[in-house]
Design an enzyme around this catalytic site. Structure first.
Site, PDB file in Angstrom:
ATOM      1  N   ARG A   1       1.216  17.717 -37.067  1.00  0.00           N
ATOM      2  CA  ARG A   1       1.595  18.309 -38.353  1.00  0.00           C
ATOM      3  C   ARG A   1       0.953  19.679 -38.560  1.00  0.00           C
ATOM      4  O   ARG A   1       1.372  20.427 -39.434  1.00  0.00           O
ATOM      5  CB  ARG A   1       1.165  17.381 -39.505  1.00  0.00           C
ATOM      6  CG  ARG A   1       1.830  16.032 -39.454  1.00  0.00           C
ATOM      7  CD  ARG A   1       1.162  15.072 -40.408  1.00  0.00           C
ATOM      8  NE  ARG A   1       1.455  15.391 -41.786  1.00  0.00           N
ATOM      9  CZ  ARG A   1       2.517  14.970 -42.449  1.00  0.00           C
ATOM     10  NH1 ARG A   1       3.403  14.226 -41.836  1.00  0.00           N
ATOM     11  NH2 ARG A   1       2.704  15.295 -43.707  1.00  0.00           N
TER      12      ARG A   1
ATOM     13  N   LYS B   1      12.850  30.162 -31.512  1.00  0.00           N
ATOM     14  CA  LYS B   1      12.058  29.363 -30.563  1.00  0.00           C
ATOM     15  C   LYS B   1      11.086  30.240 -29.791  1.00  0.00           C
ATOM     16  O   LYS B   1       9.931  29.900 -29.594  1.00  0.00           O
ATOM     17  CB  LYS B   1      12.978  28.637 -29.562  1.00  0.00           C
ATOM     18  CG  LYS B   1      13.591  27.375 -30.078  1.00  0.00           C
ATOM     19  CD  LYS B   1      12.603  26.243 -30.107  1.00  0.00           C
ATOM     20  CE  LYS B   1      12.633  25.349 -31.312  1.00  0.00           C
ATOM     21  NZ  LYS B   1      12.849  25.781 -32.621  1.00  0.00           N
TER      22      LYS B   1
ATOM     23  N   TRP C   1      -4.767  21.750 -43.335  1.00  0.00           N
ATOM     24  CA  TRP C   1      -4.086  23.004 -43.004  1.00  0.00           C
ATOM     25  C   TRP C   1      -4.366  23.903 -44.203  1.00  0.00           C
ATOM     26  O   TRP C   1      -3.854  23.659 -45.296  1.00  0.00           O
ATOM     27  CB  TRP C   1      -2.594  22.733 -42.838  1.00  0.00           C
ATOM     28  CG  TRP C   1      -1.825  23.830 -42.195  1.00  0.00           C
ATOM     29  CD1 TRP C   1      -1.672  24.047 -40.855  1.00  0.00           C
ATOM     30  CD2 TRP C   1      -1.052  24.841 -42.857  1.00  0.00           C
ATOM     31  NE1 TRP C   1      -0.875  25.140 -40.649  1.00  0.00           N
ATOM     32  CE2 TRP C   1      -0.474  25.647 -41.847  1.00  0.00           C
ATOM     33  CE3 TRP C   1      -0.797  25.162 -44.191  1.00  0.00           C
ATOM     34  CZ2 TRP C   1       0.344  26.737 -42.133  1.00  0.00           C
ATOM     35  CZ3 TRP C   1       0.020  26.248 -44.480  1.00  0.00           C
ATOM     36  CH2 TRP C   1       0.581  27.021 -43.446  1.00  0.00           C
TER      37      TRP C   1
ATOM     38  N   CYS D   1      -1.373  19.112 -43.304  1.00  0.00           N
ATOM     39  CA  CYS D   1      -2.336  18.112 -43.756  1.00  0.00           C
ATOM     40  C   CYS D   1      -1.879  16.700 -43.396  1.00  0.00           C
ATOM     41  O   CYS D   1      -0.724  16.340 -43.608  1.00  0.00           O
ATOM     42  CB  CYS D   1      -2.592  18.168 -45.261  1.00  0.00           C
ATOM     43  SG  CYS D   1      -3.392  19.670 -45.788  1.00  0.00           S
TER      44      CYS D   1
END
Ligand code: F6R
Length: 591
Positions: free
Chosen positions: A27, A471, A75, A2
């Site tokens: 984000r 990753k 989100w 968010c």
């Protein structure tokens, strides 16, 4: 997770808010919305998907000429990804955006429903709007309405609030980030400074229980009805820092910045001999963090235990915060966090403090909650990290743990010139490793069609494997597991199949023969072995990457960019959304 932006001033709010939302895209979000206000109207426009679709809606729905507004990237937590659930949310005269989670939202919704209120969305945020509007209707006083609302909310929030009959924006926060930007006759709120850096580098940090009022003439902060004198801080961040430059992705740009940010951090803490805490003053250390930051902590554990002989426990913050912890009289808790806003890490920090234990934070974002609350702080100099998957910040977290170890050893043994010389060579080694793109691309080609991969290593090589594996999972969406090489044969080896890629990290001389025998075990079961080592004389397997051999204190630092670039190129070949992997958020501000 968010993002919030708000603006009041003479320029066009819509343009500023959309630009700000784009800066906060990193984000993570799945819908976006904006509320524009002028003397007559508050107009809310929202859409699911990318900010571009919000922009399209703004042009087709004839947005009003406004002089202030609030905007949000959502989100999803409470309720699905739908336009109705997107923020801003409205009830009567109140329009607001929210970052955080209201834990008692269901209870509140139930009791409000009994009182006759109705709801159009599934969100906890609409509940806040309904309560605040109710209190505003009752008291006709916005400060009372906000305070009474906050008194009954449980959980975390950063709120940007518009009121249809007041020419101002209000902002409050608790356990979620929100700063107030101070420009020339224009004022902002933002989840982080990068959203507004093109307009101002001046900001105010809001504390819990403070209510900020932004008007056309200035910013006032109140606590319990009284004005609070707030310091206006200046950030050294520059606008350019948050652009992709000539790179196709932020992730690649940020990996390529590693030598420079390394030098910057080294200069600050090593060359200038900035006082670092002496770890030998403690009986034991707890390193608490999440995700990659925790994996950096695993490398730190190996270094501190082996070189400085201090016991270190590493724990993920979401477990640490709820379990029974046995603190010794001289325990140090090290919190590692790029963002400094990770909800679980903040909770772990507060738990340590409540137990009277000293805390040290290794943080990138200087304005963050963790940076503010820890007893000691070490700021890594990564600059803004935009790609959701951390790269340069992780490298610097590992560097900082190496520097703490070196500092502790040198307190006992005196400074070691050889170590000092060698650490200064690391940035050039990094540059050379980063330049060898072709060999990483070759490995990416070999693994990009696979769905399962193993990483194996022992000791510190296992610790670094954990990050290599993460990753690959997060950016290339390949199922990958990191295993202690010796543990494989206790079950997991049954999964090794013909042509399955196995990365073996072998940099630790003392145990390399042991890892090698595990490599032979998987090879003889058909695995395609990729060896990442600092020893060019090792037996050859399918692929090999040789990194320079350096002191164990910094050896892992040279494995980092190799792992990161392989993950990057693999994700590239698989057509993944590299900078914003699905379901992930950069700053995990909720539990
Ligand atoms: C992975 C990644 C995450 C973060 C974790 C902690 O690439 O970025 O695993 O390391 O969410 O975040 P911070 O460091 O902000 O506390």
């Amino acid at each position: 997770m968010c993002g919030i932006v708000g603006y009041i001033g003479r320029s066009n709010p819509q343009e500023i808010l959309i630009k700000g939302l784009k800066k906060l895209e990193y984000r993570g979000y799945d819908s976006a919305g904006i509320a524009l206000r002028n003397e007559k109207n508050v107009q809310v426009i929202k859409s699911v998907g990318k900010i571009n679709s919000l922009e399209e809606k703004l042009s087709t729905e004839n947005s009003i000429k406004a002089n202030m507004g609030i905007a949000h990237t959502r989100w999803a937590t409470h309720g699905k990804v739908t336009t109705l659930n997107a923020h801003p949310h409205q009830a009567g005269k109140i329009t607001l955006v929210h970052n955080g989670i209201i834990e008692n939202a269901n209870e509140l919704r139930e009791s409000l429903t009994k009182e006759g209120f109705s709801f159009y969305s599934d969100t906890d945020t609409e509940v806040i709007a309904v309560i605040m509007n109710k209190f505003y209707e009752e008291s006709k006083n916005i400060f009372k309405a906000i305070s009474k609302t906050l008194d009954i909310l449980k959980g975390s929030y950063a709120l940007g609030i518009l009121v249809s009959d007041i020419d101002k924006i209000y902002a409050v926060r608790k356990n979620s980030p929100l700063i107030v930007g101070v420009g020339k006759e224009e004022y902002f709120i933002a989840s982080d400074i990068s959203a507004i850096i093109d307009y101002t580098n001046k900001y105010i940090l809001l504390e819990e229980d403070e209510i900020c009022e932004l008007s056309f003439t200035g910013v006032n902060v109140f606590k319990n009805g009284l004005v609070v004198n707030k310091e206006i801080k200046t950030t050294d961040l520059i606008g350019e820092d948050v652009s992709k430059g000539n790179y196709e992705h932020f992730m690649l740009k940020e990996i390529m910045e590693e030598p420079v940010v390394f030098e910057r951090t080294l200069q600050k803490y090593f060359d200038n001999e900035l006082e670092l805490i002496d770890l030998s003053l403690f009986d034991e250390i707890h390193i608490v963090a999440c995700g990659s930051a925790m994996y950096a902590g695993m490398i730190g554990k190996n270094l501190i235990e082996e070189m400085a002989s201090i016991k270190v426990d590493v724990e993920c913050a979401s477990e640490y915060r709820y379990k029974k912890i046995f603190y010794k009289p001289k325990t140090l808790v090290i919190l590692i966090s790029q963002s400094g806003e990770t909800a679980d890490t903040i909770a772990a920090l507060r738990k340590a403090k409540e137990n009277g234990v000293l805390t040290l934070a290794i943080v990138n974002v200087k304005t963050s909650t963790i940076a503010r609350e820890a007893d000691y702080k070490l700021f890594i100099e990564a600059g803004v990290e935009v790609a959701v998957a951390t790269t340069k910040a992780y490298l610097l977290q590992v560097l900082m743990l190496s520097l703490l170890t070196i500092n502790t050893i040198s307190k006992k043994q005196g400074s070691n010139l050889e170590i000092a010389d060698e650490i200064r060579k690391i940035p050039d080694f990094l540059r050379k490793l980063l330049a060898e793109k072709e060999q990483y691309k070759k490995i990416a080609e070999a693994i990009c069609k696979k769905e399962d991969i193993f990483f194996i290593g022992r000791g510190i090589d296992y610790a670094i494997s954990l990050e290599g594996s993460l990753k690959l999972k997060e950016v290339a969406y390949i199922h990958s597991e990191a295993y202690q090489a010796g543990e494989l044969k206790h079950g997991t080896i049954s999964l090794i199949e013909e042509d399955m890629p196995v990365f073996a990290v072998i940099t630790d001389d003392e145990i390399k023969d042991k890892t090698l025998s595990n490599v032979i075990e998987v090879k003889s079961r058909g695995a395609k072995v990729i060896v990442l080592t600092n020893d060019s004389s090792l037996e050859k397997f399918d692929y090999e990457i040789i990194i320079p051999k350096v002191n164990k204190l910094f050896q892992s630092l040279l494995v980092v960019p190799v792992m990161q670039l392989i993950a990057y190129y693999t994700a590239y070949l698989r057509g993944c959304e590299i900078d914003k992997p699905k379901n992930l958020a950069k700053s995990v501000t909720v539990e």
